[in-house]
Scaffold this motif. Structure first.
Motif, PDB file in Angstrom:
ATOM      1  N   ARG A   1       3.349  10.489  -9.619  1.00 47.31           N
ATOM      2  CA  ARG A   1       2.595  10.893 -10.818  1.00 47.31           C
ATOM      3  C   ARG A   1       2.009  12.286 -10.634  1.00 47.31           C
ATOM      4  N   ARG A   2       1.535  12.584  -9.442  1.00 46.80           N
ATOM      5  CA  ARG A   2       0.990  13.921  -9.172  1.00 46.80           C
ATOM      6  C   ARG A   2       2.072  14.996  -9.281  1.00 46.80           C
TER       7      ARG A   2
ATOM      8  N   ILE B   1       8.326   6.213 -13.553  1.00 49.27           N
ATOM      9  CA  ILE B   1       7.937   5.507 -12.325  1.00 49.27           C
ATOM     10  C   ILE B   1       8.259   4.026 -12.474  1.00 49.27           C
ATOM     11  N   GLN B   2       7.916   3.468 -13.615  1.00 45.93           N
ATOM     12  CA  GLN B   2       8.150   2.046 -13.866  1.00 45.93           C
ATOM     13  C   GLN B   2       9.614   1.677 -13.705  1.00 45.93           C
TER      14      GLN B   2
ATOM     15  N   ILE C   1       0.835  -1.202   0.000  1.00 50.04           N
ATOM     16  CA  ILE C   1       0.000   0.000   0.000  1.00 50.04           C
ATOM     17  C   ILE C   1       0.871   1.253   0.000  1.00 50.04           C
ATOM     18  N   GLU C   2       1.931   1.241   0.781  1.00 49.90           N
ATOM     19  CA  GLU C   2       2.842   2.385   0.823  1.00 49.90           C
ATOM     20  C   GLU C   2       3.467   2.641  -0.551  1.00 49.90           C
ATOM     21  N   LEU C   3       3.864   1.587  -1.253  1.00 49.95           N
ATOM     22  CA  LEU C   3       4.445   1.746  -2.584  1.00 49.95           C
ATOM     23  C   LEU C   3       3.414   2.305  -3.560  1.00 49.95           C
ATOM     24  N   ALA C   4       2.189   1.824  -3.502  1.00 51.99           N
ATOM     25  CA  ALA C   4       1.137   2.341  -4.385  1.00 51.99           C
ATOM     26  C   ALA C   4       0.909   3.826  -4.127  1.00 51.99           C
ATOM     27  N   GLU C   5       0.898   4.229  -2.873  1.00 53.86           N
ATOM     28  CA  GLU C   5       0.733   5.650  -2.537  1.00 53.86           C
ATOM     29  C   GLU C   5       1.902   6.477  -3.056  1.00 53.86           C
ATOM     30  N   ALA C   6       3.111   5.936  -2.984  1.00 56.00           N
ATOM     31  CA  ALA C   6       4.293   6.644  -3.497  1.00 56.00           C
ATOM     32  C   ALA C   6       4.221   6.779  -5.022  1.00 56.00           C
TER      33      ALA C   6
ATOM     34  N   HIS D   1       0.963  -2.802 -14.406  1.00 58.10           N
ATOM     35  CA  HIS D   1       0.569  -2.703 -12.994  1.00 58.10           C
ATOM     36  C   HIS D   1       0.634  -1.252 -12.519  1.00 58.10           C
ATOM     37  N   VAL D   2       1.659  -0.531 -12.926  1.00 55.25           N
ATOM     38  CA  VAL D   2       1.746   0.899 -12.601  1.00 55.25           C
ATOM     39  C   VAL D   2       0.508   1.599 -13.153  1.00 55.25           C
ATOM     40  N   GLY D   3       0.125   1.270 -14.376  1.00 57.43           N
ATOM     41  CA  GLY D   3      -1.066   1.858 -14.985  1.00 57.43           C
ATOM     42  C   GLY D   3      -2.334   1.562 -14.204  1.00 57.43           C
ATOM     43  N   ARG D   4      -2.451   0.334 -13.703  1.00 59.86           N
ATOM     44  CA  ARG D   4      -3.643  -0.020 -12.914  1.00 59.86           C
ATOM     45  C   ARG D   4      -3.709   0.784 -11.625  1.00 59.86           C
ATOM     46  N   ILE D   5      -2.562   0.975 -10.991  1.00 65.30           N
ATOM     47  CA  ILE D   5      -2.508   1.767  -9.758  1.00 65.30           C
ATOM     48  C   ILE D   5      -2.920   3.210 -10.048  1.00 65.30           C
ATOM     49  N   LEU D   6      -2.389   3.775 -11.125  1.00 63.63           N
ATOM     50  CA  LEU D   6      -2.711   5.154 -11.484  1.00 63.63           C
ATOM     51  C   LEU D   6      -4.170   5.293 -11.906  1.00 63.63           C
ATOM     52  N   LYS D   7      -4.684   4.299 -12.606  1.00 62.34           N
ATOM     53  CA  LYS D   7      -6.089   4.331 -13.017  1.00 62.34           C
ATOM     54  C   LYS D   7      -7.005   4.304 -11.796  1.00 62.34           C
ATOM     55  N   ALA D   8      -6.685   3.476 -10.827  1.00 62.30           N
ATOM     56  CA  ALA D   8      -7.497   3.402  -9.604  1.00 62.30           C
ATOM     57  C   ALA D   8      -7.491   4.735  -8.863  1.00 62.30           C
TER      58      ALA D   8
END
Length: 78
Positions: A39-40, A48-49, A29-34, A58-65
């Motif tokens: 991206r922001r 990022i990748q 979760i911490e990595l997804a938040e980072a 997977h990076v795209g899925r995190i950003l899409k969410a």
């Protein structure tokens, strides 16, 4: 080993494994938040990748969410 000792050993192993999974989940979760924070700050998904152990999908899925994607060929404006 008695049955009680075997049960205690199994329960200890179960608790240790559960604790490792909880730590892993918190780190994920911490990595997804980072990733979202990067991206922001206008890091490109490809940048990022290069820094994380996830592939571009997977990076795209995190950003899409997180609502941080735009159609191909358009640049995010936030």
């Amino acid at each position: 080993m008695t049955e009680d000792a075997a049960k205690k050993a199994a329960m200890d192993r179960l608790r240790r494994a559960a604790a490792r999974v909880r730590r892993h989940e918190a780190e994920r979760i911490e990595l997804a938040e980072a990733i979202v924070d990067a991206r922001r700050l206008d890091w490109r998904p490809s940048e990022i990748q290069d820094e994380v152990p996830y592939d571009r999908n997977h990076v795209g899925r995190i950003l899409k969410a997180a609502g941080l994607t735009s159609p191909r060929g358009q640049r995010d404006t936030d």
